[in-house]
Design a protein around this motif. Structure first.
Motif, PDB file in Angstrom:
ATOM      1  N   GLU A  80       0.690  -1.056  -0.030  1.00 52.22           N
ATOM      2  CA  GLU A  80      -0.024  -0.136   0.072  1.00 52.22           C
ATOM      3  C   GLU A  80       0.821   1.223  -0.004  1.00 52.22           C
ATOM      4  N   VAL A  81       2.072   1.165   0.561  1.00 50.06           N
ATOM      5  CA  VAL A  81       2.852   2.463   0.963  1.00 50.06           C
ATOM      6  C   VAL A  81       3.419   2.616  -0.381  1.00 50.06           C
ATOM      7  N   LEU A  84       1.749   5.040  -2.729  1.00 50.39           N
ATOM      8  CA  LEU A  84       1.259   6.218  -2.593  1.00 50.39           C
ATOM      9  C   LEU A  84       2.257   7.181  -3.165  1.00 50.39           C
ATOM     10  N   ASP A  88       1.018  11.816  -0.124  1.00 50.71           N
ATOM     11  CA  ASP A  88       0.144  10.839   0.818  1.00 50.71           C
ATOM     12  C   ASP A  88       1.074  10.144   1.673  1.00 50.71           C
ATOM     13  N   PHE A  89       2.201  10.096   1.272  1.00 45.31           N
ATOM     14  CA  PHE A  89       3.334   9.192   1.987  1.00 45.31           C
ATOM     15  C   PHE A  89       3.487   9.920   3.322  1.00 45.31           C
ATOM     16  N   ARG A  91       1.485  12.034   4.712  1.00 40.64           N
ATOM     17  CA  ARG A  91       0.104  12.023   5.408  1.00 40.64           C
ATOM     18  C   ARG A  91       0.176  10.621   6.326  1.00 40.64           C
ATOM     19  N   TYR A  92       0.609   9.493   5.473  1.00 40.27           N
ATOM     20  CA  TYR A  92       0.431   8.213   6.059  1.00 40.27           C
ATOM     21  C   TYR A  92       1.416   8.156   7.242  1.00 40.27           C
ATOM     22  N   VAL A 196       4.587   0.085   9.871  1.00 40.55           N
ATOM     23  CA  VAL A 196       3.191  -0.037   9.367  1.00 40.55           C
ATOM     24  C   VAL A 196       2.401  -1.449   9.610  1.00 40.55           C
TER      25      VAL A 196
END
Length: 220
Positions: A80-81, A84, A88-89, A91-92, A196
């Motif tokens: 998923e990462v 990004l 977005d990374f 924000r993740y 994660v």
């Protein structure tokens, strides 16, 4: 002289051997339990040694297998990462900080932030400044990235804990050396994968580099 001595020894060897055999035969009732015990002990020792070796090999193979499984699990969690964008990374990563109890977490989301992509406070009040590097897994974070973060994390942003997190598998030797000398937490792909998967930020901070956040800014 040496030849005569050797012959004399050879001459004595046969009678001595005969005497030993006779003694053994005469005392066989006493000798054979001892002999059986010695042979049994040797056999048990040999079996134990073989079993110990097999156990060590099995433990070693199990450790290798577990390490491989953990690596596969980390990679699955990173799927998923990897998809990004760099925004977005950031924000993740901010979300991971919040998950682990950080407060007042803010995301820059823009260039020119002087290395402070994510800023927040740990549960104990320490200020954490995070720079995020969304690189391909095969890349290594170069020293100039680390140099920039070293120059801004504490001087510009007053970080108690300075964290550079990347999707790359490694830092260059020079970059990691800078991290060690300047108390920067260098969080590479494997450690990010553990984060994660659920590892707490506080447990990851001491693992790479020397950035345990113990250095405090002088109070006014």
């Amino acid at each position: 002289m040496k030849k005569r001595t050797r012959r004399q020894v050879q001459g004595w060897a046969v009678p001595v051997a005969v005497v030993l055999v006779v003694v053994l035969v005469q005392h066989w009732a006493v000798v054979w339990p001892v002999l059986v015990g010695v042979l049994g002990l040797v056999g048990v020792t040999a079996v134990c040694w073989v079993l110990l070796g097999a156990h060590r090999r099995a433990v070693g193979q199990d450790r290798v297998w577990r390490a491989q499984e953990e690596a596969r699990a980390r990679e699955l969690s990173m799927a998923e990462v990897d998809g990004l964008s760099w925004q977005d990374f950031e924000r993740y990563v901010a979300g991971l900080c919040r998950r682990d109890g950080c407060t007042r977490v803010m995301v820059s989301g823009k260039s020119g932030d002087l290395g402070a992509d994510v800023v927040g406070y740990l549960a104990d009040g320490r200020k954490i400044v995070v720079q995020c590097k969304k690189y391909a897994p095969h890349r290594s974070v170069p020293s100039h990235d680390m140099q920039k973060f070293v120059g801004t994390a504490r001087l510009e942003h007053g970080a108690d804990v300075a964290l550079l997190v990347t999707t790359s598998r490694a830092f260059t030797k020079a970059a990691l050396g800078l991290a060690l000398r300047h108390d920067i937490v260098a969080l590479h792909r494997d450690l990010l994968g553990s984060w994660v998967k659920g590892a707490h930020l506080e447990t990851l901070i001491p693992l790479n580099g020397r950035g345990d956040g113990t250095r405090r800014r002088p109070t006014a």
